[in-house]
Motif scaffolding. Structure first.
Motif, short mmCIF file in Angstrom:
data_model
loop_
_atom_site.label_atom_id
_atom_site.label_comp_id
_atom_site.label_asym_id
_atom_site.label_seq_id
_atom_site.Cartn_x
_atom_site.Cartn_y
_atom_site.Cartn_z
N UNK A 247 3.10 -0.87 21.00
CA UNK A 247 4.09 -1.91 20.67
C UNK A 247 3.40 -3.09 19.98
N UNK A 248 4.15 -3.96 19.35
CA UNK A 248 3.52 -5.18 18.82
C UNK A 248 2.90 -5.97 19.98
N UNK A 249 1.92 -6.76 19.67
CA UNK A 249 1.22 -7.55 20.69
C UNK A 249 2.23 -8.29 21.58
N UNK A 250 2.08 -8.20 22.91
CA UNK A 250 2.94 -8.95 23.83
C UNK A 250 4.25 -8.26 24.15
N UNK B 36 0.66 12.15 17.63
CA UNK B 36 1.97 11.58 17.29
C UNK B 36 2.62 10.69 18.33
N UNK B 37 3.69 10.01 17.88
CA UNK B 37 4.27 8.88 18.61
C UNK B 37 3.12 7.92 18.92
N UNK B 38 2.37 7.65 17.86
CA UNK B 38 1.24 6.73 17.95
C UNK B 38 1.76 5.35 18.28
N UNK B 39 2.91 5.03 17.68
CA UNK B 39 3.58 3.75 17.93
C UNK B 39 4.99 4.04 18.43
N UNK B 40 5.67 2.99 18.90
CA UNK B 40 7.03 3.21 19.42
C UNK B 40 8.08 3.15 18.31
N UNK C 134 4.59 -2.02 11.10
CA UNK C 134 3.25 -2.41 10.62
C UNK C 134 2.50 -3.15 11.73
N UNK C 135 3.21 -4.02 12.45
CA UNK C 135 2.56 -4.80 13.52
C UNK C 135 2.05 -3.88 14.63
N UNK C 136 2.70 -2.74 14.83
CA UNK C 136 2.26 -1.80 15.86
C UNK C 136 1.00 -1.04 15.40
N UNK C 137 0.97 -0.65 14.12
CA UNK C 137 -0.23 0.06 13.63
C UNK C 137 -1.45 -0.86 13.63
N UNK D 137 8.48 8.86 16.36
CA UNK D 137 8.53 7.40 16.49
C UNK D 137 7.71 6.70 15.41
N UNK D 138 7.03 7.49 14.57
CA UNK D 138 6.18 6.89 13.52
C UNK D 138 6.92 6.83 12.19
N UNK D 139 6.34 6.08 11.27
CA UNK D 139 6.83 6.02 9.88
C UNK D 139 5.65 6.26 8.97
#
Ligand SMILES: [Fe+2]
Ligand SMILES: [Fe+2]
Length: 281
Positions: free
Chosen positions: A12-15, A49-53, A57-60, A81-83
């Motif tokens: 997830x994005x920070x926080x 996969x599903x590296x991010x939710x 960009x903020x998640x990568x 969940x990725x792009x």
């Protein structure tokens, strides 16, 4: 040769947390620490996969930061969940994505075991697919080195697992893919993510497996009905695939975290093998 397979990190994005409950970033940090603390470190890490939710960009950016402490190369494939564009923008300069045809699939060469990473994503959908173009690419790669032991890694499992709601969004065209896999006898494993549980199956004349998530797990509910999937906070984990000429590919399940021990085996005198056991110095 040793490969750590992490999956479904849902960064997830920070926080921010996932599903209003799961601190996926902290859990990935713990996974990375567990890998780095192994007595024998893996030669490389694959992330299925599903590296991010949400594929932001903020998640990568956070993903890159959280993977930074790993002292070995890391290879990523996308999940639902990725792009692709955002993943490429953040990791494309690492040089292993060969995206001439729009799919983020590639081979990893130069090791005893050859690795083939597949992109099963169907943008905007939960399910995946090995369409005709992707199957042709896979068959082409397999045809290049039919003698070399090979591991295929991908997000959506192309086989059924009995987790009814997850199986509805697995990799479509699995039968056609199984027919391709069956034509080669050097495929040691087809390893996947997506189902957030450790699963093993004989498939396509090879072995299919799913690794647990580094974060939340899908509830083990094998009732064949239509109820939607839920998740639990069972212990997170990852898989270690160990290749040797003598034993072939052996997969170990690893729980993430710090646990009591290691302790010596102090044998009870009543133990039947006590007399034959080597005496401690
Ligand atoms: Fe996932
Ligand atoms: Fe997924």
């Amino acid at each position: 040769m040793m490969i750590a397979q992490i999956t479904d990190m849902h960064v997830r994005p920070r926080g921010k947390i996932a599903y209003e409950r799961v601190d996926t970033n902290a859990l990935l940090e713990a996974a990375v620490a567990t890998i780095e603390a192994l007595p024998r470190k893996p030669d490389l890490v694959i992330a299925t996969g599903d590296l991010t939710d949400c594929g932001l960009a903020a998640e990568y950016e956070v993903l890159r930061e959280l993977l930074q402490p790993l002292s070995m190369p890391v290879y990523l494939v996308p999940g639902n969940h990725d792009r692709r564009a955002e993943l490429l923008a953040a990791f494309g300069r690492d040089g292993y994505f060969k995206s001439d045809d729009g799919f983020l699939h590639y081979t990893v060469e130069g090791h005893d075991l050859r690795l083939i990473g597949l992109d099963t994503v169907v943008p905007g959908h939960g399910h995946g697919e090995m369409c005709a173009a992707r199957l042709a690419w896979l068959e082409g790669r397999l045809g290049e080195k039919p003698e070399q032991p090979t591991l295929i890694f991908m997000h959506h499992p192309p086989f059924g697992t009995g987790l009814a709601d997850m199986d509805r969004i697995n990799c479509r065209n699995g039968k056609a893919m199984a027919a391709v896999i069956r034509r080669f006898d050097n495929i040691e494993r087809v390893v996947c993510g997506h189902h957030h549980r450790p699963i093993t199956v004989r498939w396509g004349g090879s072995i299919g497996s799913v690794a647990p998530s580094t974060a939340h797990q899908v509830t083990l509910d094998l009732v064949p009905d239509n109820s939607p999937s839920t998740f639990t906070m069972e212990p997170p984990g990852f898989h270690l695939h160990v290749w040797s000429k003598e034993s072939g590919l052996v997969t170990h399940g690893v729980n993430i975290g710090r646990f009591e021990g290691p302790f010596p085996f102090v044998l009870d005198e009543e133990y039947p093998g006590h007399a034959a056991a080597p005496k401690a110095a």
